[in-house]
Motif scaffolding. Sequence first.
Motif, PDB file in Angstrom:
ATOM      1  N   TYR A   1       2.429   6.101  15.935  1.00 49.35           N
ATOM      2  CA  TYR A   1       3.023   5.836  14.621  1.00 49.35           C
ATOM      3  C   TYR A   1       3.795   7.031  14.071  1.00 49.35           C
ATOM      4  N   GLU A   2       3.240   8.222  14.244  1.00 49.26           N
ATOM      5  CA  GLU A   2       3.877   9.409  13.679  1.00 49.26           C
ATOM      6  C   GLU A   2       4.910  10.035  14.614  1.00 49.26           C
ATOM      7  N   LYS A   3       4.935   9.581  15.880  1.00 44.48           N
ATOM      8  CA  LYS A   3       5.863  10.138  16.874  1.00 44.48           C
ATOM      9  C   LYS A   3       5.716  11.662  16.979  1.00 44.48           C
ATOM     10  N   LYS A   4       4.453  12.098  16.923  1.00 40.68           N
ATOM     11  CA  LYS A   4       4.133  13.522  17.041  1.00 40.68           C
ATOM     12  C   LYS A   4       2.998  13.654  18.058  1.00 40.68           C
ATOM     13  N   PRO A   5       3.321  14.018  19.295  1.00 40.53           N
ATOM     14  CA  PRO A   5       2.299  14.069  20.351  1.00 40.53           C
ATOM     15  C   PRO A   5       1.138  15.021  20.081  1.00 40.53           C
ATOM     16  N   LEU A   6       1.356  16.049  19.260  1.00 39.67           N
ATOM     17  CA  LEU A   6       0.301  17.041  19.034  1.00 39.67           C
ATOM     18  C   LEU A   6      -0.583  16.723  17.834  1.00 39.67           C
ATOM     19  N   LEU A   7      -0.147  15.810  16.984  1.00 40.16           N
ATOM     20  CA  LEU A   7      -0.783  15.642  15.682  1.00 40.16           C
ATOM     21  C   LEU A   7      -2.233  15.189  15.752  1.00 40.16           C
TER      22      LEU A   7
ATOM     23  N   SER B   1       0.848  -1.190   0.000  1.00 38.46           N
ATOM     24  CA  SER B   1       0.000   0.000   0.000  1.00 38.46           C
ATOM     25  C   SER B   1       0.879   1.232   0.000  1.00 38.46           C
ATOM     26  N   GLY B   2       0.438   2.260  -0.700  1.00 37.53           N
ATOM     27  CA  GLY B   2       1.152   3.525  -0.701  1.00 37.53           C
ATOM     28  C   GLY B   2       0.865   4.361   0.527  1.00 37.53           C
ATOM     29  N   LEU B   3      -0.014   3.869   1.395  1.00 36.71           N
ATOM     30  CA  LEU B   3      -0.336   4.586   2.623  1.00 36.71           C
ATOM     31  C   LEU B   3       0.460   3.989   3.778  1.00 36.71           C
ATOM     32  N   SER B   4       1.069   4.851   4.564  1.00 35.55           N
ATOM     33  CA  SER B   4       1.764   4.382   5.759  1.00 35.55           C
ATOM     34  C   SER B   4       0.739   4.062   6.851  1.00 35.55           C
ATOM     35  N   LYS B   5       1.194   3.409   7.898  1.00 31.29           N
ATOM     36  CA  LYS B   5       0.308   3.153   9.035  1.00 31.29           C
ATOM     37  C   LYS B   5      -0.180   4.463   9.632  1.00 31.29           C
ATOM     38  N   GLY B   6       0.710   5.445   9.692  1.00 34.95           N
ATOM     39  CA  GLY B   6       0.314   6.758  10.194  1.00 34.95           C
ATOM     40  C   GLY B   6      -0.729   7.417   9.314  1.00 34.95           C
ATOM     41  N   ASP B   7      -0.575   7.297   7.987  1.00 33.77           N
ATOM     42  CA  ASP B   7      -1.574   7.848   7.055  1.00 33.77           C
ATOM     43  C   ASP B   7      -2.953   7.254   7.341  1.00 33.77           C
ATOM     44  N   ARG B   8      -2.992   5.955   7.510  1.00 33.46           N
ATOM     45  CA  ARG B   8      -4.279   5.279   7.731  1.00 33.46           C
ATOM     46  C   ARG B   8      -4.932   5.764   9.019  1.00 33.46           C
ATOM     47  N   GLU B   9      -4.141   5.871  10.082  1.00 34.72           N
ATOM     48  CA  GLU B   9      -4.701   6.331  11.346  1.00 34.72           C
ATOM     49  C   GLU B   9      -5.107   7.804  11.273  1.00 34.72           C
ATOM     50  N   MET B  10      -4.409   8.576  10.454  1.00 35.95           N
ATOM     51  CA  MET B  10      -4.765   9.979  10.268  1.00 35.95           C
ATOM     52  C   MET B  10      -6.135  10.096   9.594  1.00 35.95           C
TER      53      MET B  10
END
Length: 199
Positions: free
Chosen positions: A99-105, A65-74
Amino acid sequence: MANRYPLPDLNSLPEDIRTRILQVQEKAGFVPNVFLGLARRPAEWRAFFAYHDALMEPESAGRSSGLSKGDREMIVTTTSSANQCLYCVVAHGAILRIYEKKPLLADQVAVNYRKADISPRQRAMLDFAMKVCQRSQDIEEADFQALQAQGFDDEDIWDIAAITAFFGLSNRMASFSGMLPNPEFYLMGRIPRDKPARA
């Protein structure tokens, strides 16, 4: 507020469902309420999680898939917010932070993804997901072209739409049944593991 439908006892469930839930518990340290909440109807539970896994873990089925795990959760967090699903925003927001290692995202995309710290590619992805979520009847060729300009192919676009549509179902099941997020989800991924919280 409590779950309208009582969660079944884990030991009362069919062996295959109980085994999967115990695996999730071992990995996460707790049992997410969705696993027990839907288990009251085993056939529906199996169908739900088979489709969930096909969309959210395609690699395990041998599909790229061209989507990352972070993309899917986003996608899930953003569209679940549009559907006002407390359970899915909190639970998938937690996974997104990890997944994105961004606490604010997760908070950013849940409130207003257009102001979030995301790439133009992710913005295009979420623009499309939100259109599928709210106005799928208005999808047109220009929507595909906007995604293709960001490097998404037709299979990626299918994934964006299918994840959005599937979680539209999940959002509604969680909301009508009064499914509450586990308390553990609220803090997950907010504080880096190598930096302990101050008292």
